[in-house]
Write a protein that holds these residues in place. Structure first.
Motif, mmCIF file in Angstrom:
data_model
loop_
_atom_site.group_PDB
_atom_site.id
_atom_site.type_symbol
_atom_site.label_atom_id
_atom_site.label_comp_id
_atom_site.label_asym_id
_atom_site.label_seq_id
_atom_site.Cartn_x
_atom_site.Cartn_y
_atom_site.Cartn_z
ATOM 1 N N MET A 90 0.842 -1.205 0.000
ATOM 2 C CA MET A 90 0.000 0.000 0.000
ATOM 3 C C MET A 90 0.876 1.253 0.000
ATOM 4 S SD MET A 90 -3.003 -1.244 2.632
ATOM 5 C CE MET A 90 -4.072 0.193 2.507
ATOM 6 N N VAL A 91 1.924 1.249 0.795
ATOM 7 C CA VAL A 91 2.845 2.391 0.836
ATOM 8 C C VAL A 91 3.539 2.556 -0.517
ATOM 9 C CG1 VAL A 91 4.997 3.255 1.857
ATOM 10 C CG2 VAL A 91 3.186 2.355 3.327
ATOM 11 N N PHE A 92 3.946 1.453 -1.134
ATOM 12 C CA PHE A 92 4.588 1.534 -2.444
ATOM 13 C C PHE A 92 3.634 2.137 -3.479
ATOM 14 C CE2 PHE A 92 6.045 -0.623 -6.457
ATOM 15 C CZ PHE A 92 7.150 0.195 -6.649
ATOM 16 N N GLY A 93 2.382 1.686 -3.477
ATOM 17 C CA GLY A 93 1.376 2.272 -4.371
ATOM 18 C C GLY A 93 1.199 3.757 -4.105
ATOM 19 N N ALA A 94 1.156 4.134 -2.831
ATOM 20 C CA ALA A 94 1.019 5.547 -2.468
ATOM 21 C C ALA A 94 2.235 6.349 -2.940
ATOM 22 C CB ALA A 94 0.836 5.682 -0.957
ATOM 23 N N LEU A 95 3.420 5.762 -2.872
ATOM 24 C CA LEU A 95 4.627 6.447 -3.363
ATOM 25 C C LEU A 95 4.564 6.688 -4.869
ATOM 26 C CD1 LEU A 95 7.467 4.777 -1.264
ATOM 27 C CD2 LEU A 95 6.673 7.149 -1.143
ATOM 28 N N ALA B 207 2.266 12.944 -8.627
ATOM 29 C CA ALA B 207 1.887 14.301 -8.214
ATOM 30 C C ALA B 207 3.049 15.276 -8.376
ATOM 31 C CB ALA B 207 1.404 14.292 -6.761
ATOM 32 N N VAL B 208 4.243 14.858 -8.030
ATOM 33 C CA VAL B 208 5.421 15.726 -8.162
ATOM 34 C C VAL B 208 5.672 16.047 -9.641
ATOM 35 C CG1 VAL B 208 7.941 15.831 -7.851
ATOM 36 C CG2 VAL B 208 6.472 15.003 -5.986
ATOM 37 N N VAL B 209 5.589 15.032 -10.494
ATOM 38 C CA VAL B 209 5.756 15.260 -11.935
ATOM 39 C C VAL B 209 4.669 16.194 -12.441
ATOM 40 C CG1 VAL B 209 5.686 14.136 -14.208
ATOM 41 C CG2 VAL B 209 6.973 13.089 -12.334
ATOM 42 N N PHE B 210 3.451 15.953 -12.019
ATOM 43 C CA PHE B 210 2.304 16.787 -12.403
ATOM 44 C C PHE B 210 2.558 18.244 -11.997
ATOM 45 C CE2 PHE B 210 -2.054 18.177 -12.588
ATOM 46 C CZ PHE B 210 -2.709 17.278 -13.415
ATOM 47 N N PHE B 211 3.067 18.439 -10.779
ATOM 48 C CA PHE B 211 3.348 19.783 -10.259
ATOM 49 C C PHE B 211 4.385 20.500 -11.120
ATOM 50 C CE2 PHE B 211 5.899 22.612 -7.615
ATOM 51 C CZ PHE B 211 4.922 23.437 -7.075
ATOM 52 N N PHE B 212 5.524 19.850 -11.341
ATOM 53 C CA PHE B 212 6.590 20.506 -12.100
ATOM 54 C C PHE B 212 6.225 20.694 -13.560
ATOM 55 C CE2 PHE B 212 9.159 19.292 -8.388
ATOM 56 C CZ PHE B 212 9.672 20.551 -8.100
ATOM 57 N N ARG B 213 5.435 19.793 -14.101
ATOM 58 C CA ARG B 213 4.988 19.944 -15.482
ATOM 59 C C ARG B 213 4.096 21.177 -15.636
ATOM 60 N NH1 ARG B 213 4.854 17.042 -20.347
ATOM 61 N NH2 ARG B 213 2.986 17.451 -21.549
ATOM 62 N N ALA B 214 3.357 21.517 -14.610
ATOM 63 C CA ALA B 214 2.499 22.706 -14.674
ATOM 64 C C ALA B 214 3.316 23.973 -14.909
ATOM 65 C CB ALA B 214 1.697 22.841 -13.374
ATOM 66 N N PHE B 215 4.543 24.008 -14.414
ATOM 67 C CA PHE B 215 5.376 25.202 -14.542
ATOM 68 C C PHE B 215 6.327 25.173 -15.731
ATOM 69 C CE2 PHE B 215 4.409 25.179 -9.974
ATOM 70 C CZ PHE B 215 3.853 26.444 -9.877
ATOM 71 N N GLY B 216 6.764 23.982 -16.133
ATOM 72 C CA GLY B 216 7.861 23.960 -17.084
ATOM 73 C C GLY B 216 7.633 23.188 -18.357
ATOM 74 N N ALA C 122 -1.472 10.763 2.924
ATOM 75 C CA ALA C 122 -2.449 10.266 3.900
ATOM 76 C C ALA C 122 -2.611 8.750 3.784
ATOM 77 C CB ALA C 122 -3.796 10.960 3.698
ATOM 78 N N ALA C 123 -2.768 8.253 2.561
ATOM 79 C CA ALA C 123 -2.961 6.814 2.363
ATOM 80 C C ALA C 123 -1.721 6.037 2.802
ATOM 81 C CB ALA C 123 -3.299 6.525 0.896
ATOM 82 N N GLY C 124 -0.543 6.532 2.434
ATOM 83 C CA GLY C 124 0.693 5.864 2.845
ATOM 84 C C GLY C 124 0.872 5.874 4.353
ATOM 85 N N GLY C 125 0.575 6.994 4.984
ATOM 86 C CA GLY C 125 0.678 7.085 6.437
ATOM 87 C C GLY C 125 -0.299 6.162 7.148
ATOM 88 N N LEU C 126 -1.521 6.107 6.655
ATOM 89 C CA LEU C 126 -2.509 5.205 7.247
ATOM 90 C C LEU C 126 -2.051 3.749 7.134
ATOM 91 C CD1 LEU C 126 -5.746 6.906 5.925
ATOM 92 C CD2 LEU C 126 -5.208 6.510 8.341
ATOM 93 N N ALA D 103 -0.239 2.280 -9.897
ATOM 94 C CA ALA D 103 -0.296 2.582 -8.465
ATOM 95 C C ALA D 103 -1.540 1.970 -7.829
ATOM 96 C CB ALA D 103 -0.277 4.092 -8.245
ATOM 97 N N THR D 104 -2.665 2.048 -8.525
ATOM 98 C CA THR D 104 -3.913 1.507 -7.996
ATOM 99 C C THR D 104 -3.834 -0.010 -7.857
ATOM 100 O OG1 THR D 104 -5.173 3.342 -8.938
ATOM 101 C CG2 THR D 104 -6.401 1.343 -8.397
ATOM 102 N N ILE D 105 -3.288 -0.682 -8.858
ATOM 103 C CA ILE D 105 -3.162 -2.145 -8.795
ATOM 104 C C ILE D 105 -2.269 -2.561 -7.630
ATOM 105 C CG2 ILE D 105 -2.184 -4.155 -9.996
ATOM 106 C CD1 ILE D 105 -3.209 -2.775 -12.624
ATOM 107 N N VAL D 106 -1.144 -1.883 -7.462
ATOM 108 C CA VAL D 106 -0.225 -2.191 -6.363
ATOM 109 C C VAL D 106 -0.914 -1.921 -5.022
ATOM 110 C CG1 VAL D 106 1.942 -1.491 -5.231
ATOM 111 C CG2 VAL D 106 1.862 -1.793 -7.718
#
Length: 162
Positions: free
Chosen positions: A14-19, A25-34, A81-85, A135-138
């Motif tokens: 579950m943590v691996f899927g969350a990672l 999300a990080v790629v999505f974030f940086f792609r928004a700017f560059g 949140a999902a990884g922490g849970l 990620a969902t499958i994992v």
């Protein structure tokens, strides 16, 4: 597998899927700017480029960037949140953590994914949705393994003392 092994292995998956979600999300974030595209796997909207939209009205691209940054933030927050849970609750055999850890990403995916199949725009599904599906499958595999552990009876205090 023992209850503890199921919980540990399931939580780890579950943590691996969350990672994977977090990296997306990080790629999505940086792609928004560059980037020259709109988001991962979306280069144009029906042939219209970001530069063309920006030339028409710069506020449009500013607004789209705002939405992409916010979306990246919510994907990252959900992943954390999902990884922490999973790591701090599911691994310890807490049902409430497993239930919450399953509901949180399901709600996000149930809201976000159907719009991708409405035909409003073209996208490369492998790069746009592929990481999310992986990620969902994992994550689901981990949730199932953890559920097997949660379903096993916990050792009683007397048995644990021996």
């Amino acid at each position: 597998m023992s209850r503890e092994q199921c919980l540990r292995n399931g939580a780890s998956l579950m943590v691996f899927g969350a990672l994977i979600f977090l990296v997306y999300a990080v790629v999505f974030f940086f792609r928004a700017f560059g980037s020259s595209g709109f988001e991962i796997g979306v280069e144009t909207l029906n042939g219209v480029t970001p530069q063309q939209l920006d030339g028409l009205n710069p506020a449009i691209m500013g607004y789209i960037m705002h939405l992409h940054v916010a979306t990246a933030g919510f994907i990252a927050a959900t992943a954390i949140a999902a990884g922490g849970l999973a790591w701090y609750g599911v691994r310890d055999g807490l049902w409430w953590a497993w239930i919450t850890g399953v509901i949180v990403p399901v709600v996000g995916l149930a809201v976000a994914l159907p719009m991708h199949y409405m035909g409003h725009f073209n996208y490369d599904w492998v790069s746009h949705l592929g990481p999310i599906y992986v990620a969902t499958i994992v994550y689901v595999a981990g949730a199932v393994v953890a559920l097997l552990g949660l379903s096993q009876a916990a050792p009683s205090a007397a048995q644990a003392a021996h």
